[in-house]
Design a protein around this motif. Sequence first.
Motif, PDB file in Angstrom:
ATOM      1  N   THR A   1     -91.752  30.935  45.817  1.00 25.89           N
ATOM      2  CA  THR A   1     -92.326  31.694  46.916  1.00 25.89           C
ATOM      3  C   THR A   1     -93.743  31.161  47.181  1.00 25.89           C
ATOM      4  OG1 THR A   1     -93.301  33.290  45.406  1.00 25.89           O
ATOM      5  CG2 THR A   1     -91.095  33.805  46.242  1.00 25.89           C
ATOM      6  N   LEU A   2     -94.272  31.543  48.351  1.00 30.66           N
ATOM      7  CA  LEU A   2     -95.630  31.105  48.676  1.00 30.66           C
ATOM      8  C   LEU A   2     -96.621  31.614  47.639  1.00 30.66           C
ATOM      9  CD1 LEU A   2     -95.890  31.465  52.547  1.00 30.66           C
ATOM     10  CD2 LEU A   2     -96.050  29.376  51.150  1.00 30.66           C
ATOM     11  N   GLU A   3     -96.364  32.835  47.196  1.00 27.35           N
ATOM     12  CA  GLU A   3     -97.264  33.437  46.197  1.00 27.35           C
ATOM     13  C   GLU A   3     -97.219  32.631  44.886  1.00 27.35           C
ATOM     14  OE1 GLU A   3     -96.474  37.540  45.541  1.00 27.35           O
ATOM     15  OE2 GLU A   3     -97.999  37.663  43.966  1.00 27.35           O
ATOM     16  N   GLU A   4     -95.998  32.267  44.481  1.00 29.62           N
ATOM     17  CA  GLU A   4     -95.874  31.468  43.250  1.00 29.62           C
ATOM     18  C   GLU A   4     -96.601  30.137  43.413  1.00 29.62           C
ATOM     19  OE1 GLU A   4     -91.754  32.380  40.941  1.00 29.62           O
ATOM     20  OE2 GLU A   4     -91.535  31.583  42.970  1.00 29.62           O
ATOM     21  N   GLU A   5     -96.454  29.545  44.586  1.00 28.39           N
ATOM     22  CA  GLU A   5     -97.121  28.262  44.819  1.00 28.39           C
ATOM     23  C   GLU A   5     -98.635  28.430  44.738  1.00 28.39           C
ATOM     24  OE1 GLU A   5     -95.668  26.460  48.400  1.00 28.39           O
ATOM     25  OE2 GLU A   5     -93.697  26.110  47.519  1.00 28.39           O
ATOM     26  N   ARG A   6     -99.117  29.537  45.335  1.00 24.78           N
ATOM     27  CA  ARG A   6    -100.566  29.798  45.306  1.00 24.78           C
ATOM     28  C   ARG A   6    -101.054  30.017  43.883  1.00 24.78           C
ATOM     29  NH1 ARG A   6    -100.245  32.803  50.107  1.00 24.78           N
ATOM     30  NH2 ARG A   6     -99.809  34.671  48.905  1.00 24.78           N
ATOM     31  N   GLU A   7    -100.212  30.687  43.099  1.00 21.12           N
ATOM     32  CA  GLU A   7    -100.627  31.003  41.727  1.00 21.12           C
ATOM     33  C   GLU A   7    -100.439  29.837  40.761  1.00 21.12           C
ATOM     34  OE1 GLU A   7     -98.441  34.509  40.820  1.00 21.12           O
ATOM     35  OE2 GLU A   7     -99.822  35.818  41.920  1.00 21.12           O
ATOM     36  N   GLY A   8     -99.872  28.744  41.248  1.00 22.81           N
ATOM     37  CA  GLY A   8     -99.756  27.550  40.396  1.00 22.81           C
ATOM     38  C   GLY A   8     -98.538  27.547  39.478  1.00 22.81           C
TER      39      GLY A   8
END
Length: 307
Positions: free
Chosen positions: A223-230
């Motif tokens: 998810t975009l959130e996972e991508e943002r969180e690394g």
Amino acid sequence: PKENGWMVKHLYQYESFWFSPAAIRGIKRVQECFNAQPTDFFLATFPKAGTTWFKALIFSITNRARFDFSSHPLLAKSPHDCIPFVESIIQDETSYRDYQISCSPCCLFATHIPYSLLPASVVSSGCKIVYVFRDTKDVFVSTWHYMIKIRPKELPSFPIEDAFDLFCKGVSHCGPFWDHVLDYWKASMENPNKILFIMYEDMKKDPILCLTKLAKFLDRPFTLEEEREGAVQEIARLCGFESLSSLKVNQTGVMHFNSIVVENRHFLRKGQVGDWKNHLTLEMAQLLDEITRQKFAGTSLIETLFV
Ligand code: A3P
């Protein structure tokens, strides 16, 4: 072949591929007893193409909602204990059943079985297969190192030149290497949504891009959130060579494969692209490239390997 190398003495040709007797028993049992489900995922590889690494990656991607990185199973378990080889686990009914229950409804399996020898249910169920391939020269060098580490000590030495002649003739565990790759490649061309071809070297070069592609194929897109969180970077790091090879379980533990016991550290040697340059003569490298070009002629594998 008439050569008396250790490999030949211990390998037999079955349906045009070379295997140990234990592997042939395993394949026959898989063909008789294994019933793939549409939700299963398979990691298929030629030995030494990066099975251990991709077991870790696929396990981490598909189980990321269950574990956080500080107490991740891969910190204490070998990738081989996280995703079993189907040809091994099927030999023990209890382990097989327990494993199926523990990972239901989506089981992860690995296999070295050539495409043409897979049980019919793998193809008919439509379950997805990730096939990892690697440069021929590095596969050969890795195979030779592995062979000399696991062969019985009382046997005479096994020079790289002998192993090389055999490998070129197709004689190595699950060989011929080229036929193994080609059969999966052809199947992936017919069924691109079900079989993903992925290169060891690409994962090395751009792990984030490859992991993103792999996660999407495994129906677990980041998810975009996972991508943002690394999260993608975390998986790449956790499964990277430095991380896995520094863990105690991978330094001192063992893997049971049918009747064979192998130390986990032998699955993590150097983990580099191009180590063949330290072991092959120019003539050897040219010959392997030439065979590879001939065998893969007319396929996109040529561009992938030789650009
Ligand atoms: P080398 O012998 O070239 O080092 P398999 O798992 O199919 O048996 O393949 C073993 C090869 O993959 C070995 O190659 C091993 O070092 C390499 N390998 C294992 N884990 C790896 C990782 N995390 N990253 C990169 N390469 C890895």
